[in-house]
Design a protein around this motif. Structure first.
Motif, mmCIF file in Angstrom:
data_model
loop_
_atom_site.group_PDB
_atom_site.id
_atom_site.type_symbol
_atom_site.label_atom_id
_atom_site.label_comp_id
_atom_site.label_asym_id
_atom_site.label_seq_id
_atom_site.Cartn_x
_atom_site.Cartn_y
_atom_site.Cartn_z
ATOM 1 N N GLY A 38 15.082 10.220 7.002
ATOM 2 C CA GLY A 38 16.595 9.842 7.425
ATOM 3 C C GLY A 38 17.248 8.656 6.441
ATOM 4 O O GLY A 38 18.074 8.046 6.953
ATOM 5 N N LEU A 39 16.406 8.315 5.310
ATOM 6 C CA LEU A 39 17.020 7.372 4.552
ATOM 7 C C LEU A 39 18.335 7.590 3.954
ATOM 8 O O LEU A 39 18.577 8.691 3.354
ATOM 9 C CB LEU A 39 16.045 6.987 3.727
ATOM 10 N N ILE A 40 19.389 6.801 4.257
ATOM 11 C CA ILE A 40 20.549 6.545 3.542
ATOM 12 C C ILE A 40 20.491 5.857 2.191
ATOM 13 O O ILE A 40 21.009 6.401 1.211
ATOM 14 C CB ILE A 40 21.737 6.182 4.582
ATOM 15 N N PHE A 41 20.328 4.785 2.334
ATOM 16 C CA PHE A 41 20.057 3.840 1.073
ATOM 17 C C PHE A 41 19.022 2.721 1.350
ATOM 18 O O PHE A 41 18.636 2.455 2.459
ATOM 19 C CB PHE A 41 21.625 3.130 0.989
ATOM 20 N N GLY A 42 18.411 2.426 0.445
ATOM 21 C CA GLY A 42 17.383 1.294 0.439
ATOM 22 C C GLY A 42 17.480 0.739 -1.010
ATOM 23 O O GLY A 42 17.649 1.367 -1.944
ATOM 24 N N ASN A 43 16.851 -0.610 -1.183
ATOM 25 C CA ASN A 43 16.660 -1.344 -2.385
ATOM 26 C C ASN A 43 15.995 -2.546 -2.131
ATOM 27 O O ASN A 43 15.843 -2.958 -1.070
ATOM 28 C CB ASN A 43 18.354 -1.568 -3.035
ATOM 29 N N GLN A 44 15.436 -3.107 -3.138
ATOM 30 C CA GLN A 44 14.873 -4.401 -3.306
ATOM 31 C C GLN A 44 15.953 -5.598 -3.298
ATOM 32 O O GLN A 44 17.044 -5.131 -4.181
ATOM 33 C CB GLN A 44 13.927 -4.502 -4.315
ATOM 34 N N ILE A 45 15.980 -6.451 -2.304
ATOM 35 C CA ILE A 45 17.335 -7.276 -2.323
ATOM 36 C C ILE A 45 17.594 -8.052 -3.673
ATOM 37 O O ILE A 45 18.875 -8.447 -3.850
ATOM 38 C CB ILE A 45 17.150 -8.218 -1.219
ATOM 39 N N GLY A 46 16.723 -8.305 -4.577
ATOM 40 C CA GLY A 46 17.044 -8.952 -5.771
ATOM 41 C C GLY A 46 18.079 -7.992 -6.689
ATOM 42 O O GLY A 46 18.872 -8.606 -7.429
ATOM 43 N N TRP A 94 26.823 -6.548 -7.905
ATOM 44 C CA TRP A 94 25.591 -6.467 -8.507
ATOM 45 C C TRP A 94 24.833 -5.244 -8.274
ATOM 46 O O TRP A 94 23.975 -4.644 -9.021
ATOM 47 C CB TRP A 94 24.628 -7.658 -8.231
ATOM 48 N N SER A 95 25.268 -4.620 -7.154
ATOM 49 C CA SER A 95 24.768 -3.307 -6.696
ATOM 50 C C SER A 95 25.019 -2.152 -7.754
ATOM 51 O O SER A 95 26.223 -1.898 -8.193
ATOM 52 C CB SER A 95 25.245 -3.001 -5.341
ATOM 53 N N GLU A 96 24.209 -1.325 -8.151
ATOM 54 C CA GLU A 96 24.664 -0.073 -9.063
ATOM 55 C C GLU A 96 24.486 0.977 -8.265
ATOM 56 O O GLU A 96 24.437 1.135 -6.819
ATOM 57 C CB GLU A 96 23.368 0.110 -10.020
ATOM 58 N N ASP A 97 25.460 1.884 -8.695
ATOM 59 C CA ASP A 97 25.538 3.158 -8.222
ATOM 60 C C ASP A 97 24.270 4.141 -7.780
ATOM 61 O O ASP A 97 23.534 4.006 -9.047
ATOM 62 C CB ASP A 97 26.619 4.070 -9.028
ATOM 63 N N SER A 98 24.129 4.654 -6.876
ATOM 64 C CA SER A 98 23.026 5.474 -6.393
ATOM 65 C C SER A 98 23.232 6.682 -5.668
ATOM 66 O O SER A 98 24.470 6.765 -5.043
ATOM 67 C CB SER A 98 22.064 4.757 -5.485
ATOM 68 N N ILE A 99 22.615 7.607 -6.043
ATOM 69 C CA ILE A 99 23.027 9.099 -5.264
ATOM 70 C C ILE A 99 22.521 9.170 -3.766
ATOM 71 O O ILE A 99 22.645 10.440 -3.322
ATOM 72 C CB ILE A 99 22.798 10.255 -6.500
ATOM 73 N N LEU A 109 20.486 -6.553 -5.189
ATOM 74 C CA LEU A 109 21.793 -6.568 -4.677
ATOM 75 C C LEU A 109 22.438 -7.937 -4.411
ATOM 76 O O LEU A 109 23.396 -8.206 -3.655
ATOM 77 C CB LEU A 109 21.398 -5.862 -3.214
ATOM 78 N N THR A 110 21.893 -8.936 -5.416
ATOM 79 C CA THR A 110 22.417 -10.504 -5.159
ATOM 80 C C THR A 110 22.508 -10.769 -6.610
ATOM 81 O O THR A 110 22.062 -10.088 -7.567
ATOM 82 C CB THR A 110 21.122 -11.041 -4.550
ATOM 83 N N PRO A 111 22.946 -11.929 -6.711
ATOM 84 C CA PRO A 111 23.036 -12.578 -8.274
ATOM 85 C C PRO A 111 21.889 -12.496 -9.010
ATOM 86 O O PRO A 111 21.788 -12.552 -10.304
ATOM 87 C CB PRO A 111 23.617 -13.803 -8.029
ATOM 88 N N PHE A 112 20.655 -12.490 -8.429
ATOM 89 C CA PHE A 112 19.471 -12.458 -9.192
ATOM 90 C C PHE A 112 19.495 -11.143 -10.039
ATOM 91 O O PHE A 112 18.757 -11.108 -11.192
ATOM 92 C CB PHE A 112 18.179 -12.417 -8.353
ATOM 93 N N ASN A 113 20.103 -10.250 -9.405
ATOM 94 C CA ASN A 113 20.264 -8.831 -10.408
ATOM 95 C C ASN A 113 19.028 -8.374 -11.101
ATOM 96 O O ASN A 113 19.118 -7.875 -12.070
ATOM 97 C CB ASN A 113 21.277 -9.163 -11.398
ATOM 98 N N ASN A 114 17.957 -8.459 -10.119
ATOM 99 C CA ASN A 114 16.682 -7.920 -10.892
ATOM 100 C C ASN A 114 15.689 -7.767 -9.667
ATOM 101 O O ASN A 114 15.742 -8.110 -8.519
ATOM 102 C CB ASN A 114 15.969 -8.914 -11.937
ATOM 103 N N TRP A 115 14.266 -7.114 -10.016
ATOM 104 C CA TRP A 115 13.225 -7.130 -8.904
ATOM 105 C C TRP A 115 12.938 -8.620 -8.833
ATOM 106 O O TRP A 115 12.915 -9.434 -9.650
ATOM 107 C CB TRP A 115 12.089 -6.536 -9.677
ATOM 108 N N LYS A 116 12.827 -9.118 -7.376
ATOM 109 C CA LYS A 116 12.816 -10.829 -7.318
ATOM 110 C C LYS A 116 11.607 -10.763 -6.260
ATOM 111 O O LYS A 116 11.681 -10.136 -5.242
ATOM 112 C CB LYS A 116 14.095 -11.194 -6.745
ATOM 113 N N GLU A 117 10.885 -11.656 -6.635
ATOM 114 C CA GLU A 117 9.671 -12.274 -5.829
ATOM 115 C C GLU A 117 9.962 -13.550 -5.856
ATOM 116 O O GLU A 117 10.412 -14.493 -6.702
ATOM 117 C CB GLU A 117 8.280 -12.005 -6.683
#
Length: 226
Positions: free
Chosen positions: A84-92, A152-157, A94-102
């Protein structure tokens, strides 16, 4: 204190600063339910098996689910593992880091990382969750903006089946075309759509490229790419 306890302490410290979330898995997963009790929002803190005293990694992810959509997905795609997933992402992303963030929780990095993660969730993630507290608001937003929840969030289908389940076909078609027109692999999508016209059987659980399963679902449901 061992690395696991440092990690879990950080998860719980972040959780105490976020209102309305239920703490699960000793703090590693936080869950909040929408007003209609159907949609729910999760923040999941991933760890690393490579953690040691000098490097204790925490990687926050978000997911938005629907109980009704899970049943719809199982029925319409025949995938019993649908969530039932609508949307998901690593928060990097979706934020000004704009990258995979650890973030590192070891030593003096601990407090700085806690502050950065908490502020990122409060400022950039909670507003996304707020959009989905009402299905009507979420559908209207996605129809107009796709998944561009901020700059920062990119378009996803990803939300396509959410729209097919809860909105009019026309709305899902508008979303699909907006996505395709801005997609860097638009050519692959158009080729797949043409190929599907000659297919006798369509496997909705196999993807030739990222998102191809959603494109197939759109085709099966009669959506037109204009």
């Amino acid at each position: 204190m061992d690395t696991r306890n440092v990690f879990l302490n950080a998860c719980n410290e972040i959780a105490t600063q976020l209102d309305g979330f239920k703490i699960l898995e000793k703090g590693q997963r936080l869950k909040k339910t929408s007003l209609d009790k159907d949609l729910y929002f999760e923040i999941y803190f991933q760890s690393s098996f490579r953690n040691d005293s000098s490097s204790i990694q925490i990687l926050p992810h978000i997911n938005i689910y629907s109980k009704t959509l899970k049943k719809w997905q199982i029925e319409h795609t025949k995938n019993e593992y649908s969530q039932g997933l609508i949307f998901g992402n690593q928060i990097g992303y979706l934020t000004p880091f704009n990258n995979w963030k650890e973030w590192n929780l070891a030593g003096l990095s601990y407090e700085k990382s806690i502050i950065e993660i908490t502020e990122s969730i409060q400022k950039y993630i909670l507003p996304i969750f707020e959009i989905f507290h009402s299905k009507e608001t979420a559908i209207d937003f996605i129809k107009k903006n796709g998944t561009k929840f901020n700059q920062w969030s990119e378009d996803s289908i990803s939300p396509l089946d959410f729209l097919l389940c809860f909105s009019e076909k026309e709305t899902a078609e508008i979303f699909l075309n907006n996505f395709v027109n801005g997609c860097p692999y638009k050519g692959n999508i158009l080729k797949l759509y043409e190929k599907l016209k000659t297919e006798n059987e369509i496997d909705l659980n196999y993807s030739e490229f990222h998102g191809a399963d959603k494109i197939k679902l759109a085709f099966v449901k009669g959506l037109k790419i204009k």
